[in-house]
Design an enzyme around this catalytic site. Structure first.
Site, short mmCIF file in Angstrom:
data_model
loop_
_atom_site.label_atom_id
_atom_site.label_comp_id
_atom_site.label_asym_id
_atom_site.label_seq_id
_atom_site.Cartn_x
_atom_site.Cartn_y
_atom_site.Cartn_z
N THR A 313 0.84 -1.20 0.00
CA THR A 313 0.00 0.00 0.00
C THR A 313 0.87 1.24 0.00
O THR A 313 2.08 1.18 0.23
CB THR A 313 -0.90 0.07 1.24
OG1 THR A 313 -0.11 0.41 2.39
CG2 THR A 313 -1.62 -1.23 1.49
N ASP A 314 0.27 2.37 -0.23
CA ASP A 314 0.93 3.64 0.04
C ASP A 314 0.60 4.02 1.49
O ASP A 314 -0.13 3.32 2.20
CB ASP A 314 0.49 4.70 -0.95
CG ASP A 314 1.53 5.81 -1.11
OD1 ASP A 314 2.38 5.98 -0.22
OD2 ASP A 314 1.48 6.52 -2.13
N TRP A 315 1.11 5.14 1.90
CA TRP A 315 1.10 5.60 3.29
C TRP A 315 -0.33 5.67 3.86
O TRP A 315 -1.16 6.44 3.38
CB TRP A 315 1.76 6.97 3.34
CG TRP A 315 2.04 7.55 4.67
CD1 TRP A 315 1.22 8.34 5.41
CD2 TRP A 315 3.26 7.42 5.42
NE1 TRP A 315 1.84 8.72 6.57
CE2 TRP A 315 3.10 8.17 6.60
CE3 TRP A 315 4.46 6.75 5.21
CZ2 TRP A 315 4.11 8.27 7.57
CZ3 TRP A 315 5.46 6.84 6.17
CH2 TRP A 315 5.28 7.59 7.33
N ASP A 317 -2.97 4.03 3.63
CA ASP A 317 -4.10 3.98 2.71
C ASP A 317 -5.15 2.93 3.07
O ASP A 317 -6.26 2.97 2.52
CB ASP A 317 -3.61 3.78 1.28
CG ASP A 317 -3.27 5.11 0.61
OD1 ASP A 317 -3.88 6.12 1.00
OD2 ASP A 317 -2.41 5.14 -0.26
#
Length: 786
Positions: A313-315, A317
């Protein structure tokens, strides 16, 4: 009704994740039997807690002793390591401590401590990741390269590969094995705050440069990443660069055909090259967050390609699905949705509650052990491919080329090849030695502006402090022309970096450079943007600031010739001041060697060879890309409905001037009539008709004249960069497969249709004809990357 709707949505995610999807391709990365044996052995003996820990990624500040670090320098907290690694068995850490770059020795010391803890508590090494997106951005004294948008402007695959290889070497010198790069989002909206991170608006350029970067980062064998290489992480999967609002992390509305044909293309090419990991787009498309989209995560990427890499994932998310997007009632429900959609690792990044939620979901039967084992296998596979089980950290004495002059020379070349000459009326450039130069503008004496975001810190705001060993534009011009010949009066300056508003400018002092102009032969005005990154870079007006435009207008009134230098991460609207300048140079974000590169180019000691990797708009309501649809550029229609549609652009994609001229001739092809399976070999003669040596990016475009779906105006299909001495001619060969001219139709299928095409290279045009229609019944054309 609201609750029923939510239950249906979630059950769809949970149910389909267990449905087998037919494999239509052999493994895109060859399977290593020894690695797979190790993985099976681990899965058989790991506890559920250990498995879930491998799927969790925590930011470094959580395990840092922040109070001591702020006083004495970065250090870890043994107590927090006990909690995060000892208790929760967390398998990955990321980010930069205290928000700023560290010495390679400090990185190596910290990662050795982390790995020793991980091997003692779990027996499995930790994998550490950072955003080294334009060189060694988070390791002090390393080599910084131009930002992605600049590398796109070079149209030089080999230079991109060499830059990534150097970045891998210097990243590994700090014992970091994983970089969250390259960025291959398509920068198709000039308003977007992250446009400068990728290689421009075109999917083919992003694919080619992305593949080159993966080769440089990872080396030749994705199953055995060497001691001087790192794992690449393609981001952000996908369609991140076209938010409807133009603002970061806001929704997009991408057609199925554009998603497959354009936004997926760089990821497809990089995965086929062996990219080991992918980071997901933080946004929402057509109402569904990408992190919850099982079709795109599991089917398109993992199953259709038979790819065994890792999706992270991104930060934060996962939490965003609950707190921002409202498709989950609780954070626990958000965990369920994304894991069942195909996420393998959560960049949490602060809370270990992810581990607790996921354990409960498995025990409740909401997430299957099959899905857990698949995700953990992907994490372990990445660690084995990196050799972390045998070497959790490295001897940094082996990296004696770190920050070397050899590496600096490559970064300087990259900067020189990336800066684009857009206007040169009367050949006012190059500027002869001995001329008196008035240097103005807020970007003239700033390393922060040259570097942009992801430079020593997230926002790049400390670059002036950390990059003092390098030259600003002012310092580089003083070195080149002599300090006595440079008059520096900025006229406009940015507010202190301690001010959170990156765009804020101090009260202008335009009268000072106007008065100084009387002493000068020529004026160089450096305008553009201060550094920013991600959502803080959102703006409401793409027009360049009034202060900066007024500065140019006041200087123009002096009658002295003006050279505009555009130092910015996206194309700010400047249509009212372009006519006032004799020359315009777009340097974008060339990083630490960008000032030296500009000085070399302005003096004629190097020649311009960069070309625009995006379309530069002239007006705010005329944003477009070069591959627009025909109806976007029409002449006036007569009758009651009298209107027209005009592509009102400042500079087109692929445009760039030089100190020499190139003549194109003899465009030929081996098969003027072709089908999908044919190889098309185009040749064209390129002659340097000028008096100085130069490099020319030879771009090959195609135009489909009639198709069942409205064709794009024109499409880039291949490019090569050649060096030519004065008077020299080279025959350039550009190869395509017939299938490269296919498109994705309204039904979502790839198709190449019978009919006429035009081919363009330089000012040369030719006609070719497809004599056979082909429709693919597979999601992707079965043609490997060239």
């Amino acid at each position: 009704m609201k609750n029923i709707k939510k239950m249906v949505l979630v059950s769809a995610f949970a149910g389909t994740c267990l449905t087998p999807h037919a494999q239509t391709a052999s493994p895109v990365i060859p399977t290593d039997p020894a690695i797979e044996t190790h993985i099976r052995e681990w899965l058989q003996k790991m506890t559920l807690e250990q498995k879930i820990g491998q799927m969790c990624e925590i930011t470094i500040d959580v395990v840092s002793d922040l109070e001591t670090s702020r006083k004495k320098g970065f250090c870890l907290s043994e107590a927090m390591l006990d909690t995060v690694i000892g208790k929760y068995k967390v398998g990955s850490l990321l980010n930069v401590p205290l928000g700023v770059a560290q010495k390679k020795e400090k990185w190596a010391e910290a990662i050795k401590q982390i790995q020793e803890k991980s091997m003692k508590e779990i027996g499995i090494p930790c994998i550490y990741g950072v955003d080294q997106i334009h060189g060694t951005t988070y390791t002090l004294d390393g080599t910084m390269f131009p930002q992605g948008i600049n590398m796109g402007a070079t149209f030089n695959r080999e230079l991109t590969r060499r830059g990534a290889k150097i970045s891998a070497y210097e990243t590994k010198a700090g014992c970091i094995p994983w970089t969250f790069a390259p960025v291959v989002d398509l920068g198709r909206d000039p308003r977007w705050a992250r446009m400068w991170e990728n290689y421009g608006e075109d999917c083919y350029v992003n694919a080619e440069m992305g593949v080159s970067a993966v080769k440089g980062f990872q080396g030749e064998d994705p199953n055995r990443i060497g001691e001087y290489n790192v794992a690449a992480c393609m981001k952000h999967y996908m369609g991140y660069g076209v938010p409807v609002s133009g603002k970061d992390r806001t929704p997009s509305s991408i057609s199925r055909s554009d998603m497959r044909e354009k936004h997926f293309a760089p990821f497809l090419a990089a995965v086929r090259q062996g990219a080991l990991s992918v980071m997901v787009n933080s946004g929402v498309d057509n109402g569904l967050p990408f992190h919850a989209n099982r079709e795109l995560l599991t089917e398109w990427l993992k199953e259709d390609l038979n790819w065994d890499g890792l999706i992270v994932t991104d930060w934060a998310d996962i939490n965003n699905l609950c707190t921002r997007d409202h498709i989950a009632a609780t954070k626990k429900e958000a965990v369920k949705i994304v894991i069942n959609a195909g996420i393998d690792m959560s960049m949490v990044p602060y809370e270990v509650s992810f581990c607790d939620y996921l354990k409960e979901l498995v025990e409740e039967g909401e997430v299957s052990m099959e899905r857990i084992d698949d995700a953990v296998a992907r994490v372990l596979r990445l660690k084995y491919r990196l050799g972390l089980f045998d070497h959790p950290y490295w001897d940094i004495k082996k990296y004696d080329k770190f920050g070397s002059k050899e590496f600096a020379a490559v970064a300087l070349q990259a900067a020189e090849e990336s800066e684009v000459l857009l206007k040169n009326d009367g050949n006012i450039l190059p500027i002869a030695k001995g001329k008196k130069i008035l240097l103005t503008g807020p970007n003239a004496n700033s390393m922060r502006c040259l570097n942009g975001g992801w430079s020593y810190s997230w926002q790049g705001h400390v670059a002036d402090e950390y990059a003092q060993a390098y030259h600003t534009i002012y310092e580089a011009l003083c070195e080149k022309y002599g300090k006595e010949n440079i008059i520096y009066e900025p006229g406009v300056t940015y507010a202190s970096y301690k001010n959170d508003n990156w765009w804020e400018e101090n009260k202008p002092e335009t009268e000072k450079p106007v008065a100084a102009a009387a002493q000068a032969d020529i004026i160089i005005t450096c305008i553009g943007e201060n550094s920013y990154c991600e959502t803080p870079g959102n703006l409401t007006d793409l027009t360049l600031s009034e202060n900066q435009r007024n500065l140019v207008k006041a200087l123009a009134a002096t009658g002295k010739p003006i050279v505009l230098v555009l130092n910015q991460g996206r194309p700010r609207i400047i249509n009212d001041i372009v006519p006032l300048a004799k020359a315009v140079v777009n340097i974008m974000l060339p990083s630490n060697y960008g000032g030296d590169a500009l000085a070399n180019l302005l003096a004629g000691d190097a020649n311009f060879s960069g070309k625009m990797p995006f379309t530069y708009p002239r007006l705010i309501n005329a944003l477009a890309t070069y591959d627009y649809k025909p109806c976007e550029n029409m002449g006036q229609m007569g009758g009651n409905y009298n209107y027209d549609s005009v592509m009102d652009i400042q500079w087109p994609f692929g445009f760039g001037l030089s100190y020499t001229n190139y003549k194109y001739s003899n465009l030929k092809v081996n098969k003027p009539t072709f089908n999908a399976d044919d190889e098309l070999i185009f040749t064209v003669d390129v002659t340097n008709t000028g008096k100085v040596a130069g490099k020319e990016s030879v771009l090959l475009f195609s135009k489909d004249l009639v198709a069942s779906s409205t064709p794009d105006n024109i499409r880039l299909r291949n490019f090569e960069k050649v060096s030519l001495e004065p008077g020299e001619t080279k025959t350039v060969t550009l190869k395509l497969k017939g299938s490269d001219l296919a498109f994705v139709g309204y039904d979502g299928k790839w198709r190449l249709e019978k009919g006429d095409f035009k081919i363009k290279c330089g000012d040369q045009w030719m006609d070719i004809v497809c004599d056979q229609t082909k429709v693919w019944n597979t999601p992707n054309k079965n043609t490997l990357h060239k």
